[in-house]
Write a protein that holds these residues in place. Structure first.
Motif, mmCIF file in Angstrom:
data_model
loop_
_atom_site.group_PDB
_atom_site.id
_atom_site.type_symbol
_atom_site.label_atom_id
_atom_site.label_comp_id
_atom_site.label_asym_id
_atom_site.label_seq_id
_atom_site.Cartn_x
_atom_site.Cartn_y
_atom_site.Cartn_z
ATOM 1 N N PHE A 82 0.861 -1.171 0.000
ATOM 2 C CA PHE A 82 0.000 0.000 0.000
ATOM 3 C C PHE A 82 0.894 1.216 0.000
ATOM 4 O O PHE A 82 1.765 1.361 0.845
ATOM 5 C CB PHE A 82 -0.924 0.009 1.224
ATOM 6 N N SER A 83 0.683 2.038 -0.973
ATOM 7 C CA SER A 83 1.506 3.237 -1.103
ATOM 8 C C SER A 83 0.916 4.355 -0.263
ATOM 9 O O SER A 83 -0.205 4.258 0.225
ATOM 10 C CB SER A 83 1.559 3.664 -2.565
ATOM 11 N N PHE A 84 1.671 5.436 -0.149
ATOM 12 C CA PHE A 84 1.167 6.613 0.535
ATOM 13 C C PHE A 84 -0.118 7.088 -0.142
ATOM 14 O O PHE A 84 -1.012 7.589 0.495
ATOM 15 C CB PHE A 84 2.216 7.726 0.556
ATOM 16 N N GLY A 85 -0.196 6.892 -1.463
ATOM 17 C CA GLY A 85 -1.389 7.282 -2.201
ATOM 18 C C GLY A 85 -2.641 6.614 -1.674
ATOM 19 O O GLY A 85 -3.705 7.218 -1.635
ATOM 20 N N SER A 86 -2.533 5.361 -1.257
ATOM 21 C CA SER A 86 -3.694 4.664 -0.702
ATOM 22 C C SER A 86 -4.171 5.353 0.565
ATOM 23 O O SER A 86 -5.357 5.555 0.772
ATOM 24 C CB SER A 86 -3.343 3.210 -0.382
ATOM 25 N N PHE A 87 -3.222 5.722 1.435
ATOM 26 C CA PHE A 87 -3.584 6.428 2.651
ATOM 27 C C PHE A 87 -4.054 7.834 2.308
ATOM 28 O O PHE A 87 -4.951 8.370 2.943
ATOM 29 C CB PHE A 87 -2.407 6.474 3.620
ATOM 30 N N GLY A 88 -3.431 8.421 1.294
ATOM 31 C CA GLY A 88 -3.852 9.736 0.830
ATOM 32 C C GLY A 88 -5.265 9.702 0.297
ATOM 33 O O GLY A 88 -6.033 10.644 0.493
ATOM 34 N N ASP A 89 -5.628 8.602 -0.392
ATOM 35 C CA ASP A 89 -6.991 8.451 -0.896
ATOM 36 C C ASP A 89 -7.984 8.407 0.256
ATOM 37 O O ASP A 89 -9.043 9.032 0.195
ATOM 38 C CB ASP A 89 -7.128 7.177 -1.736
ATOM 39 N N ILE A 90 -7.643 7.672 1.282
ATOM 40 C CA ILE A 90 -8.526 7.600 2.448
ATOM 41 C C ILE A 90 -8.629 8.987 3.086
ATOM 42 O O ILE A 90 -9.728 9.442 3.433
ATOM 43 C CB ILE A 90 -8.022 6.561 3.475
ATOM 44 N N THR A 91 -7.512 9.666 3.206
ATOM 45 C CA THR A 91 -7.508 11.006 3.787
ATOM 46 C C THR A 91 -8.364 11.958 2.961
ATOM 47 O O THR A 91 -9.128 12.757 3.514
ATOM 48 C CB THR A 91 -6.065 11.539 3.914
ATOM 49 N N THR A 92 -8.262 11.871 1.643
ATOM 50 C CA THR A 92 -9.063 12.725 0.762
ATOM 51 C C THR A 92 -10.551 12.478 0.980
ATOM 52 O O THR A 92 -11.339 13.423 1.081
ATOM 53 C CB THR A 92 -8.693 12.481 -0.716
ATOM 54 N N VAL A 93 -10.951 11.224 1.064
ATOM 55 C CA VAL A 93 -12.357 10.882 1.294
ATOM 56 C C VAL A 93 -12.802 11.409 2.657
ATOM 57 O O VAL A 93 -13.885 11.987 2.787
ATOM 58 C CB VAL A 93 -12.588 9.358 1.174
ATOM 59 N N LEU A 94 -11.961 11.243 3.666
ATOM 60 C CA LEU A 94 -12.300 11.738 5.003
ATOM 61 C C LEU A 94 -12.448 13.257 5.015
ATOM 62 O O LEU A 94 -13.383 13.790 5.621
ATOM 63 C CB LEU A 94 -11.238 11.300 6.015
ATOM 64 N N GLN A 95 -11.546 13.952 4.331
ATOM 65 C CA GLN A 95 -11.625 15.419 4.283
ATOM 66 C C GLN A 95 -12.883 15.886 3.559
ATOM 67 O O GLN A 95 -13.532 16.848 3.975
ATOM 68 C CB GLN A 95 -10.379 15.997 3.613
ATOM 69 N N LEU A 96 -13.230 15.216 2.485
ATOM 70 C CA LEU A 96 -14.431 15.584 1.743
ATOM 71 C C LEU A 96 -15.683 15.340 2.590
ATOM 72 O O LEU A 96 -16.599 16.170 2.611
ATOM 73 C CB LEU A 96 -14.499 14.810 0.431
ATOM 74 N N ALA A 97 -15.723 14.227 3.303
ATOM 75 C CA ALA A 97 -16.857 13.939 4.191
ATOM 76 C C ALA A 97 -16.957 15.003 5.278
ATOM 77 O O ALA A 97 -18.056 15.489 5.591
ATOM 78 C CB ALA A 97 -16.702 12.558 4.813
ATOM 79 N N TRP A 98 -15.824 15.409 5.849
ATOM 80 C CA TRP A 98 -15.826 16.446 6.877
ATOM 81 C C TRP A 98 -16.335 17.762 6.301
ATOM 82 O O TRP A 98 -17.137 18.450 6.929
ATOM 83 C CB TRP A 98 -14.414 16.615 7.442
#
Length: 150
Positions: free
Chosen positions: A7-23
């Motif tokens: 899992f690359s940083f991008g995978s965690f970045g994708d999760i972070t992006t989804v979390l930020q958008l939900a927030w």
């Protein structure tokens, strides 16, 4: 290791992006203060969704092992689906917010949001479908992790 990908940083970045958008979506919905009970339920659902996704992120970050490609692809697909759902809702509200605040001001936007937020999101059927899809994506990710038996 052949046949697996880390899992690359991008995978965690994708999760972070989804979390930020939900927030961000949650913040827009909360702007008007106490709204219709359906909107309060949506805000609660967003909280539950982000909690579950944060737990998934924690599990993935805690793993040093490589993931099978099918697992990585499945998680990526689920995250893209979440991003599409949340983006659609967020863009709908943001577009209306810009129009209304530009034309008649912020207080008019807040009044409009408080009274019409359900309609701005496409109506009850569309919002219920979006909530269900978000839950299904988190379920898919957790199922993939369980099946992979990390």
């Amino acid at each position: 290791m052949s046949g697996s990908v880390a899992f690359s940083f991008g995978s965690f970045g994708d999760i972070t992006t989804v979390l930020q958008l939900a927030w961000s979506l949650k913040q827009i919905l909360l702007e008007a203060g106490r709204g219709p009970s359906e909107i309060e339920e949506l805000v609660t659902h967003i909280d539950v969704f982000t909690s579950a996704l944060q737990q998934v992120k924690g599990v993935l970050e805690g793993r040093n092992a490589d993931a099978p490609p099918a697992l990585a692809n499945g998680i990526s697909l689920a995250l893209r689906t979440c991003l599409q759902i949340l983006s659609g809702m967020h863009n709908s509200l943001e577009g209306q917010k810009k129009k209304i605040t530009g034309a008649v001001g912020r207080s008019a936007w807040l009044t409009y949001l408080a009274t019409c937020s359900w309609l701005l999101l496409g109506g009850k059927r569309k919002v219920e479908a979006a909530k269900k899809q978000l839950s299904e994506q988190v379920d898919a990710i957790t199922t993939l992790l369980a099946v992979a038996n990390w």
